[in-house]
Motif scaffolding. Structure first.
Motif, PDB file in Angstrom:
ATOM      1  N   VAL A 163     -33.782  11.575  -2.313  1.00 44.93           N
ATOM      2  CA  VAL A 163     -32.501  10.929  -1.980  1.00 44.93           C
ATOM      3  C   VAL A 163     -32.328  10.886  -0.455  1.00 44.93           C
ATOM      4  O   VAL A 163     -31.889   9.879   0.110  1.00 44.93           O
ATOM      5  CB  VAL A 163     -31.319  11.668  -2.665  1.00 44.93           C
ATOM      6  CG1 VAL A 163     -29.986  11.241  -2.088  1.00 44.93           C
ATOM      7  CG2 VAL A 163     -31.349  11.429  -4.172  1.00 44.93           C
ATOM      8  N   ALA A 164     -32.711  11.974   0.197  1.00 47.04           N
ATOM      9  CA  ALA A 164     -32.595  12.009   1.670  1.00 47.04           C
ATOM     10  C   ALA A 164     -33.519  10.986   2.329  1.00 47.04           C
ATOM     11  O   ALA A 164     -33.279  10.556   3.453  1.00 47.04           O
ATOM     12  CB  ALA A 164     -32.897  13.410   2.189  1.00 47.04           C
ATOM     13  N   LEU A 165     -34.582  10.608   1.609  1.00 48.24           N
ATOM     14  CA  LEU A 165     -35.542   9.636   2.154  1.00 48.24           C
ATOM     15  C   LEU A 165     -35.241   8.203   1.687  1.00 48.24           C
ATOM     16  O   LEU A 165     -35.922   7.263   2.092  1.00 48.24           O
ATOM     17  CB  LEU A 165     -36.968  10.014   1.725  1.00 48.24           C
ATOM     18  CG  LEU A 165     -37.482  11.346   2.275  1.00 48.24           C
ATOM     19  CD1 LEU A 165     -38.776  11.751   1.564  1.00 48.24           C
ATOM     20  CD2 LEU A 165     -37.709  11.263   3.779  1.00 48.24           C
ATOM     21  N   ALA A 166     -34.214   8.055   0.845  1.00 51.09           N
ATOM     22  CA  ALA A 166     -33.941   6.761   0.188  1.00 51.09           C
ATOM     23  C   ALA A 166     -33.671   5.653   1.197  1.00 51.09           C
ATOM     24  O   ALA A 166     -33.979   4.495   0.950  1.00 51.09           O
ATOM     25  CB  ALA A 166     -32.761   6.894  -0.768  1.00 51.09           C
ATOM     26  N   CYS A 167     -33.069   6.008   2.322  1.00 49.51           N
ATOM     27  CA  CYS A 167     -32.699   4.987   3.306  1.00 49.51           C
ATOM     28  C   CYS A 167     -33.718   4.887   4.430  1.00 49.51           C
ATOM     29  O   CYS A 167     -33.401   4.405   5.528  1.00 49.51           O
ATOM     30  CB  CYS A 167     -31.304   5.276   3.840  1.00 49.51           C
ATOM     31  SG  CYS A 167     -30.074   5.268   2.531  1.00 49.51           S
ATOM     32  N   ALA A 168     -34.941   5.363   4.174  1.00 48.47           N
ATOM     33  CA  ALA A 168     -36.032   5.302   5.152  1.00 48.47           C
ATOM     34  C   ALA A 168     -35.586   5.854   6.518  1.00 48.47           C
ATOM     35  O   ALA A 168     -35.655   5.167   7.526  1.00 48.47           O
ATOM     36  CB  ALA A 168     -36.551   3.872   5.283  1.00 48.47           C
TER      37      ALA A 168
END
Ligand SMILES: Nc1ncnc2c1ncn2[C@@H]1O[C@H](COP(=O)(O)OP(=O)(O)O)[C@@H](O)[C@H]1O
Ligand SMILES: [Mg+2]
Length: 240
Positions: A163-168
């Motif tokens: 989730v923390a990486l979801a927005c690149a």
């Protein structure tokens, strides 16, 4: 997914003072820290040494009492509230100790990724990874249709990283991400962070007490009583 270039991070003479019952508490004093783009550092140090305060500053969640915090060419404390919100919802990803503070229990893992991506402004939406692609690249494809509440604590924390990486994000911050996990789940988180560096390309600042986590990082920075006592690359500052 093609990895982003990451971003360099710098703290220049950062102080953070809190007033507690009329007394000044110096949570951070004279912090000098330089992290290269795509570098993964561990921030080590005893409880109360200022680790979470440092992460809050890097996340733009608070402004330092003095000094400056740079994420790439951006001085974080110069940003408006609106720009800070943008920073937090796109450029910076955050993982905390307890996944139940990040993961929405009644949604599937895919819902969780999509929900995080809704916060990103429209111009950037097209650059975001599809949940199935992101999860596949992170080795979490099997979880996509699972309801988050049905997952184990270790799985939930891996989802929290996704989730923390979801927005690149170009910068991934983690505050003791393995402290509530057993050794096996800890190892899987370490593997995931290493993979995230390769797949997403984010620079990483990982607060940890665990030497196994620290050893998987490129460098260890040690804080004590609000000061960097080791690993902040002070030689750079000496050169001016
Ligand atoms: N919001 C706050 N108000 C007052 N004091 C705080 C606040 N946040 C942190 N502190 C104090 O700052 C110091 C560093 O805290 P923290 O950054 O949480 O340390 P760590 O994460 O290393 O345990 C501690 O003395 C803590 O009590
Ligand atoms: Mg802390």
């Amino acid at each position: 997914m093609s990895p982003l270039p990451g971003v360099a991070v710098r703290c220049v003479d950062v102080q953070q003072t809190f007033s507690v019952d009329g007394e000044d508490v110096h949570a951070l004093s004279g912090i000098q820290l330089a992290v290269d783009a795509r570098e993964r550092i561990a921030v080590f140090g005893p409880s109360g040494s200022g680790k979470s305060t440092l992460l809050a500053l890097l996340a733009g969640l608070r402004r330092p009492s003095s000094g400056s915090v740079w994420i790439g060419d951006t001085e974080v404390s110069s940003l408006s509230e609106r720009q800070l919100l943008r920073l937090r919802s796109g450029d910076v990803g955050i993982v905390v100790q307890n996944p139940s503070r990040t993961v929405l229990p009644y949604g599937t893992v895919e819902d969780n990724i999509l929900f995080a991506q809704r916060a990103v402004r429209r111009e950037r939406q097209g650059a975001l990874p599809k949940p199935s692609d992101l999860l596949a690249e992170l080795g979490l494809a099997a979880l996509i249709r699972q309801r988050a509440a049905a997952l184990s604590g270790g799985e939930q924390q891996r989802v929290a990283v996704a989730v923390a990486l979801a927005c690149a994000p170009r910068l991934l911050l983690a505050d003791e991400p393995t402290s509530q996990l057993d050794g096996h789940s800890r190892d899987l988180i370490v593997e995931l962070l290493v993979r995230a560096g390769r797949v997403v390309g984010a620079t990483q600042v990982v607060v940890t007490h665990d030497p196994v986590v620290a050893d998987a990082c490129d460098r260890r920075v040690t804080l004590s009583e609000g000061r960097v006592v080791d690993g902040g690359r002070r030689e750079r500052w000496a050169q001016g």
